[in-house]
Design an enzyme around this catalytic site. Structure first.
Site, mmCIF file in Angstrom:
data_model
loop_
_atom_site.group_PDB
_atom_site.id
_atom_site.type_symbol
_atom_site.label_atom_id
_atom_site.label_comp_id
_atom_site.label_asym_id
_atom_site.label_seq_id
_atom_site.Cartn_x
_atom_site.Cartn_y
_atom_site.Cartn_z
ATOM 1 N N CYS A 246 -88.905 -83.754 -32.662
ATOM 2 C CA CYS A 246 -90.374 -84.666 -32.367
ATOM 3 C C CYS A 246 -89.806 -86.132 -32.354
ATOM 4 O O CYS A 246 -88.843 -86.713 -32.417
ATOM 5 C CB CYS A 246 -91.959 -84.412 -32.087
ATOM 6 S SG CYS A 246 -92.405 -85.311 -31.045
ATOM 7 N N HIS A 331 -92.052 -79.235 -30.068
ATOM 8 C CA HIS A 331 -92.682 -78.605 -31.313
ATOM 9 C C HIS A 331 -92.248 -77.105 -30.396
ATOM 10 O O HIS A 331 -92.809 -76.053 -30.057
ATOM 11 C CB HIS A 331 -93.724 -79.113 -31.138
ATOM 12 C CG HIS A 331 -94.529 -80.619 -31.562
ATOM 13 N ND1 HIS A 331 -94.272 -80.946 -32.886
ATOM 14 C CD2 HIS A 331 -94.627 -81.165 -30.554
ATOM 15 C CE1 HIS A 331 -94.920 -82.201 -33.002
ATOM 16 N NE2 HIS A 331 -94.536 -82.977 -31.852
ATOM 17 N N GLU A 333 -92.378 -74.813 -33.514
ATOM 18 C CA GLU A 333 -93.454 -74.185 -33.608
ATOM 19 C C GLU A 333 -94.835 -74.946 -33.037
ATOM 20 O O GLU A 333 -95.705 -73.931 -34.214
ATOM 21 C CB GLU A 333 -94.007 -75.534 -35.043
ATOM 22 C CG GLU A 333 -94.830 -76.481 -35.472
ATOM 23 C CD GLU A 333 -93.714 -77.721 -34.751
ATOM 24 O OE1 GLU A 333 -94.898 -78.618 -34.712
ATOM 25 O OE2 GLU A 333 -93.119 -77.733 -33.945
#
Length: 363
Positions: A246, A331, A333
């Site tokens: 990001c 992202h 994750e």
């Protein structure tokens, strides 16, 4: 209690108050996730923003102790169509009203969030205020037009001091520009020995920790407002494997000579399709950013575009042609959202192993 949402373009919404009763001003944005409101509220990348949740019912499963992405939420306010008064979930500890009240975050519900989202999509992100019904809209609009929003969001949410998150595997330095807990969790799940450092840590300080790899985290705001981080990336590139997410992706691009720009309304949500140009594979991703890397500026660099967004063609992944460094705009994750791209953390581990193997051969 009635309260107002006032936008700098003159639009006024009247709704009901929940959470804290304080007044607030910030950049109004929207995010499209159907679930994951707790992770969204506590995502440091939303620092300084008033967040609109487009899904109509929010708070129905409450707030629990497991789903935080930071200890202290950094959003300025929350806008929803309907906030559930009585959550129903076995993990629930608080209602969303109780949580926002405890954290000093004002909310407004009962407004037309669909109309608000269409306004932002048409005109771009706007400054806005959540305030008392007694305030004069004309005076608030004038204040909003004159207001310069702060540009020190990364400083606000980054850790002030380094701290360890021990493991027995690869040594990783995580540079915290507003890192979500999910990134640290994924590294820990792979037994990485992580040291989290502040955003202004120098390349020399990072190298002195003898890491096997460096991770550049997500974070809020304009990447050009963090020049010290750009310099750090320039000085670390080629010395240790690097993985950016990001804001880390944008800082990496700037450090390599590319440019970034502010998007009209950004990507915020959990359903953004991304195509890998090397494999043709498409994954759905979780995203939260208002800036992007300029594709035309890549031509003068040693960067390769690896992934693109299928909705608007913007850059979603970069790789350095000479050094062990890659980044993504989204992202992997998740938290919230799909975990389609979680394997990127494994790719980072393989990159570190490969570089360590080469070092042993040269030793």
């Amino acid at each position: 209690m009635k309260r107002q949402l006032i936008l700098e373009d003159g639009t006024v919404f009247v709704g009901n108050s929940f959470g804290s009763e304080i007044e607030t001003i910030g950049e109004v944005v929207f995010t499209t996730g159907m679930t994951g409101y707790q992770e969204t509220i506590t995502d440091p990348s939303f620092c300084g923003q008033i967040v609109t949740l487009t899904y109509p019912l929010i708070g129905n499963y409450g707030i629990n102790r497991e789903d935080f992405e930071s200890i202290k939420p950094a959003i300025k306010g929350l806008i929803v169509k309907e906030a559930a008064t009585y959550p129903s979930n076995w993990r629930s500890d608080l209602s969303i009203h109780e949580f926002l009240q405890a954290k000093g975050i004002p909310g407004i519900e009962g407004i037309d969030t669909r109309k608000l989202t269409r306004i932002i999509r048409k005109y771009g992100t706007l400054k806005g205020a959540i305030c008392s019904i007694d305030e004069s809209p004309e005076e608030i609009i004038e204040r909003l037009k004159e207001l310069e929003l702060p540009n020190d969001q990364v400083k606000q949410v980054s850790t002030k001091n380094p701290y360890p998150s021990p493991g027995r595997g690869h040594k990783v330095v995580l540079v915290d520009f507003g890192s979500k807990h999910g990134i640290l969790r994924e590294l820990n799940n792979r037994d990485c020995d992580v040291t989290v450092v502040p955003y202004h840590t120098t390349a020399e300080e990072i190298i002195s920790l003898h890491p096997d790899g460096v991770m550049l985290s997500n974070g809020p705001g304009d990447p050009k407002d963090v020049p010290e981080a750009i310099k750090m990336v320039q000085n670390i590139l080629g010395k240790v494997p690097l993985f950016g997410i990001c804001l880390g992706h944008q800082l990496f691009a700037l450090a390599c000579g590319a440019d970034t720009y502010k998007m009209k309304f950004g990507h915020r949500g959990a359903n953004h399709p991304v195509k890998d140009l090397r494999t043709g594979k498409v994954v759905f991703t979780s995203q939260n950013h208002g800036y992007a890397v300029d594709e035309a500026s890549i031509q003068q660099t040693e960067l390769e575009i690896t992934q693109i967004n299928l909705n608007d063609g913007t850059i979603e992944g970069l790789k350095h042609k000479k050094h062990s460094a890659f980044t993504v705009q989204y992202h992997p994750e998740a938290s919230p959202g799909p975990e389609d791209s979680n394997e990127l953390f494994d790719e980072f581990l393989k990159t570190m192993e490969l570089c360590k193997g080469k070092e042993k051969q040269h030793a």
